[in-house]
Design a protein around this motif. Structure first.
Motif, PDB file in Angstrom:
ATOM      1  N   LYS A 198       0.827  -0.604  -5.102  1.00  0.00           N
ATOM      2  CA  LYS A 198       1.783  -0.790  -5.928  1.00  0.00           C
ATOM      3  C   LYS A 198       2.262  -2.257  -5.618  1.00  0.00           C
ATOM      4  O   LYS A 198       2.153  -2.804  -4.578  1.00  0.00           O
ATOM      5  CB  LYS A 198       3.068   0.254  -5.717  1.00  0.00           C
ATOM      6  CG  LYS A 198       4.009   0.079  -4.467  1.00  0.00           C
ATOM      7  CD  LYS A 198       4.842   1.120  -4.702  1.00  0.00           C
ATOM      8  CE  LYS A 198       5.757   0.828  -3.174  1.00  0.00           C
ATOM      9  NZ  LYS A 198       7.021   2.123  -3.262  1.00  0.00           N
ATOM     10  N   LYS A 199       3.049  -2.803  -6.938  1.00  0.00           N
ATOM     11  CA  LYS A 199       3.446  -4.118  -6.701  1.00  0.00           C
ATOM     12  C   LYS A 199       5.025  -4.151  -6.704  1.00  0.00           C
ATOM     13  O   LYS A 199       5.683  -3.456  -7.610  1.00  0.00           O
ATOM     14  CB  LYS A 199       3.109  -4.882  -7.732  1.00  0.00           C
ATOM     15  CG  LYS A 199       1.617  -5.478  -7.760  1.00  0.00           C
ATOM     16  CD  LYS A 199       1.054  -6.275  -8.987  1.00  0.00           C
ATOM     17  CE  LYS A 199      -0.428  -6.537  -8.655  1.00  0.00           C
ATOM     18  NZ  LYS A 199      -0.936  -7.293  -9.843  1.00  0.00           N
ATOM     19  N   ARG A 209       0.817  -1.289  -0.067  1.00  0.00           N
ATOM     20  CA  ARG A 209      -0.234   0.079   0.067  1.00  0.00           C
ATOM     21  C   ARG A 209       0.892   1.308  -0.111  1.00  0.00           C
ATOM     22  O   ARG A 209       1.821   1.323   0.630  1.00  0.00           O
ATOM     23  CB  ARG A 209      -1.007   0.025   1.293  1.00  0.00           C
ATOM     24  CG  ARG A 209      -2.085   1.328   1.269  1.00  0.00           C
ATOM     25  CD  ARG A 209      -2.914   0.954   2.050  1.00  0.00           C
ATOM     26  NE  ARG A 209      -3.859  -0.280   2.177  1.00  0.00           N
ATOM     27  CZ  ARG A 209      -4.936  -0.357   1.360  1.00  0.00           C
ATOM     28  NH1 ARG A 209      -5.272   0.476   0.443  1.00  0.00           N
ATOM     29  NH2 ARG A 209      -5.283  -1.618   1.176  1.00  0.00           N
ATOM     30  N   LYS A 210       0.648   2.377  -1.046  1.00  0.00           N
ATOM     31  CA  LYS A 210       1.202   3.340  -1.123  1.00  0.00           C
ATOM     32  C   LYS A 210       0.690   4.298  -0.011  1.00  0.00           C
ATOM     33  O   LYS A 210      -0.352   4.220   0.635  1.00  0.00           O
ATOM     34  CB  LYS A 210       1.310   4.019  -2.674  1.00  0.00           C
ATOM     35  CG  LYS A 210       1.788   2.905  -3.543  1.00  0.00           C
ATOM     36  CD  LYS A 210       1.960   3.698  -4.817  1.00  0.00           C
ATOM     37  CE  LYS A 210       0.370   3.847  -5.419  1.00  0.00           C
ATOM     38  NZ  LYS A 210       0.583   4.398  -6.845  1.00  0.00           N
ATOM     39  N   LYS A 211       1.508   5.501   0.222  1.00  0.00           N
ATOM     40  CA  LYS A 211       1.016   6.599   1.038  1.00  0.00           C
ATOM     41  C   LYS A 211      -0.279   7.232   0.857  1.00  0.00           C
ATOM     42  O   LYS A 211      -1.061   7.459   1.756  1.00  0.00           O
ATOM     43  CB  LYS A 211       1.893   7.690   1.062  1.00  0.00           C
ATOM     44  CG  LYS A 211       3.446   7.408   1.962  1.00  0.00           C
ATOM     45  CD  LYS A 211       4.312   8.426   2.020  1.00  0.00           C
ATOM     46  CE  LYS A 211       5.658   8.129   2.742  1.00  0.00           C
ATOM     47  NZ  LYS A 211       6.504   9.146   2.780  1.00  0.00           N
ATOM     48  N   ASP A 212      -0.724   7.340  -0.444  1.00  0.00           N
ATOM     49  CA  ASP A 212      -2.057   7.808  -0.993  1.00  0.00           C
ATOM     50  C   ASP A 212      -2.939   6.782  -0.887  1.00  0.00           C
ATOM     51  O   ASP A 212      -4.152   7.412  -1.299  1.00  0.00           O
ATOM     52  CB  ASP A 212      -1.513   8.449  -2.412  1.00  0.00           C
ATOM     53  CG  ASP A 212      -1.336   7.315  -3.449  1.00  0.00           C
ATOM     54  OD1 ASP A 212      -1.346   6.187  -3.194  1.00  0.00           O
ATOM     55  OD2 ASP A 212      -1.138   7.704  -4.620  1.00  0.00           O
TER      56      ASP A 212
END
Length: 607
Positions: free
Chosen positions: A313-314, A306-309
């Motif tokens: 992403k993989k 999980r990205k900050k936003d």
């Protein structure tokens, strides 16, 4: 669950007092205790009051971890600063003070008592390497080094290693001795098992093959090299041991064998690659060295992060791991029940695949019968799942097909021949025109049989099958349950051994010389939409009869070859209720089957 040392403070105080009395210094790991785990760090010195600790080990630092159900199971004792040849885990460093079975531990035993009785013995015997002494010690057990590797146990390699186990040592630290084709299902979910379907020597010549029915279970294969090592992989880390293997090969200007084949995974998204099999010397029985096995695989996959936003992403990840080998030769399978070894050459014809015949067939295959003939007319009705051994997946299939598929998938060493046929049914209807000779469906099932197993519960068909067995000079076993499964009967007739016959039993039951088993007068039922009469009763009641029939049949087929002991009784009569029709534990009455004077086969009357 509350902490044992809080709930049983009296026991905790006893443990501490005993350590102090034995002059063993201790420290409580307060951080571990805060999280509900009691871990003690001990120091044993020359002043400690323990039996015969060799001076060279003193002072001895030990770490003790108590299980959460203590004192019902033993504490684990670690010696992190010593290395014994035996009785110590090579990686975890825990000491094997007692055999693994919980029966060796008594709840009233204190930690100090355990150390006093076992520590000196483990320290002394742990340095023993003489194979003769180890073989002569009845308390020793083998310590296979492959047990100490952290393996992914849900990703085993199923493998008959016999061909490679016979290859002698090469004199090198690592040598290519062949390759295998590992079978797997298309786009599997990791972890998963693979099966060694084809085996080749180092020149590519095929040296062993799995049976065709096993090959049919797998959609694809990947070829992987097999290396023989002169000792176990040294690092106990899959990545480091793969690098070590390549390094050892490079020392001899030999390249690591890569087939550049990959296994595409459906989950996680990625591939399995660079799989290699390793075989090395390890103890298989006390003082006896055989071959150990491990596989190393490389898993390349995309890990969702999980990205900050808040998006996903993989990220590429790599994981190298060990897999165990599940040994699957006939010798490996019979190892746990050697009395069943003769079954590999035997053939049982099971006629009738209802709630008695189907579980019997499964037991025969599970226990290693070489060939099974299966015959029945019926299909799997969902309403019978309560007592038929296979479930929803098989609804609507012919019972013969359902069992054949199940047994081939799960017990592939048993060859299955089956057909759909109702014995005794008219071959044609009243107005049918015969255009060809009707196919004989019974003979292929019976012709190669070593024994006929009648589970039809149909008196007319049982009579016919008995005569077929008599005509073919074959042993005959017949089983049935009474209505309501209040009881049942198992019968064996062995040529030149059993005095009476199937018909003698019918007369004996009729005149009471062998009593009828109890039967529920209201035990017969007819299910909606079904033209046949059925019965009430449970699978766990019926299993008593099926398993007794299996024991009887296996005893007949193997006893003369030093196998499973033949049952002395010719007839077993089961009661599952008492005289007041209350449920009781299974009670078997045993009888020898004598010639009956009214029997048209054995007596004075003619049929």
């Amino acid at each position: 669950m509350n902490n044992w040392f809080d709930e049983n403070k009296e026991r905790y105080d006893k443990e501490i007092a005993a350590l102090e009395a034995a002059k063993i210094s201790y420290q409580v790991d307060e951080n571990a205790k805060k999280y509900g785990v009691l871990r003690l760090n001990l120091t044993i010195t020359a002043e400690s009051i323990l039996l015969d600790i060799p001076d060279k080990f003193l002072p001895l630092e030990l770490t003790v971890v108590f299980p959460d159900i203590y004192p019902y199971s033993r504490p684990q004792v670690y010696a992190l600063n010593i290395a014994l040849a035996r009785h110590q885990n090579l990686t975890g460093k825990n000491l094997c003070l007692l055999p693994r079975q919980t029966s060796y531990w008594l709840p009233e035993t204190l930690l100090v008592t355990l150390l006093n009785e076992q520590l000196w013995k483990v320290l002394t015997e742990g340095e023993q390497t003489s194979s003769d002494i180890l073989k002569d010690n009845p308390e020793e057990q083998a310590e296979p080094v492959s047990e100490y590797y952290q393996t992914v146990n849900t990703a085993p390699i199923l493998f008959d290693t016999t061909a490679y186990d016979a290859i002698p040592a090469t004199g090198h630290s690592a040598s290519l001795i062949g390759s295998v084709d590992l079978g797997y299902k298309t786009r599997p979910v990791w972890p998963f098992h693979m099966f060694a379907l084809r085996q080749f020597d180092e020149h590519g010549n095929r040296i062993a093959d799995a049976k065709d029915n096993i090959k049919g279970l797998y959609d694809e294969t990947v070829r992987v090299p097999i290396y023989k090592l002169d000792k176990y992989p040294p690092s106990f880390d899959a990545g480091k041991d793969l690098a070590w293997l390549k390094s050892e090969l490079e020392k001899r200007n030999e390249r690591f064998k890569e087939y550049r084949q990959e296994v595409k995974l459906s989950k996680p998204e990625g591939i399995l690659k660079e799989i290699v099999g390793l075989t090395f010397p390890e103890e298989i029985r006390p003082g006896e060295i055989g071959q150990g096995w491990l596989f190393i695989s490389t898993l390349d996959f995309l890990k969702p992060v999980r990205k900050k936003d808040g998006g996903i992403k993989k990220v590429k990840e790599k994981h190298l791991y060990y897999s165990k080998v599940n040994h699957i030769s006939r010798n490996d399978l019979s190892f746990r029940a050697p009395s069943l070894s003769p079954l590999a050459d035997k053939n049982i014809a099971v006629i009738g695949l209802g709630a008695l015949g189907a579980p019997s067939a499964i037991e025969f295959a599970r226990n290693g019968i070489g060939r099974l003939g299966l015959l029945d007319i019926d299909t799997v009705d969902a309403g019978t799942f309560i007592r038929w051994p296979l479930g929803l997946k098989y609804a609507g299939q012919f019972k013969t097909d359902a069992l054949k598929n199940f047994l081939s998938e799960n017990y592939p060493n048993t060859d299955i021949v089956s057909d759909v046929y109702r014995i005794g049914a008219a071959a044609i209807a009243a107005e049918d025109v015969i255009t060809e000779i009707q196919k004989d469906k019974l003979s292929p099932i019976l012709d190669k049989a070593s024994l006929i197993y009648d589970a039809t519960a149909e008196i007319g068909i049982s009579h016919f099958l008995f005569n077929e067995a008599k005509k073919r000079n074959l042993p005959f076993v017949s089983i049935y349950a009474t209505p309501g499964v209040w009881g049942g009967v198992v019968l064996k007739v062995v040529p030149s051994q059993t005095e009476g016959c199937w018909m003698c039993l019918r007369y004996a039951l009729e005149d009471g010389s062998i009593p009828d088993p109890p039967a529920n007068p209201d035990g017969n039922i007819q299910a909606a939409g079904c033209g046949d009469i059925s019965f009430v009763g449970t699978s766990f009641e019926l299993q008593n009869i099926a398993l007794a029939g299996v024991r009887m049949a296996i005893g007949i087929l193997t006893a003369l070859e030093g196998g499973y002991t033949d049952l002395k009784a010719d007839v077993g009569v089961l009661s599952l209720v008492d005289k007041d029709y209350q449920s009781i534990l299974p009670q078997w009455a045993e009888y020898q089957l004598k010639k009956h004077p009214n029997c048209p086969y054995c007596g004075t009357k003619n049929i």
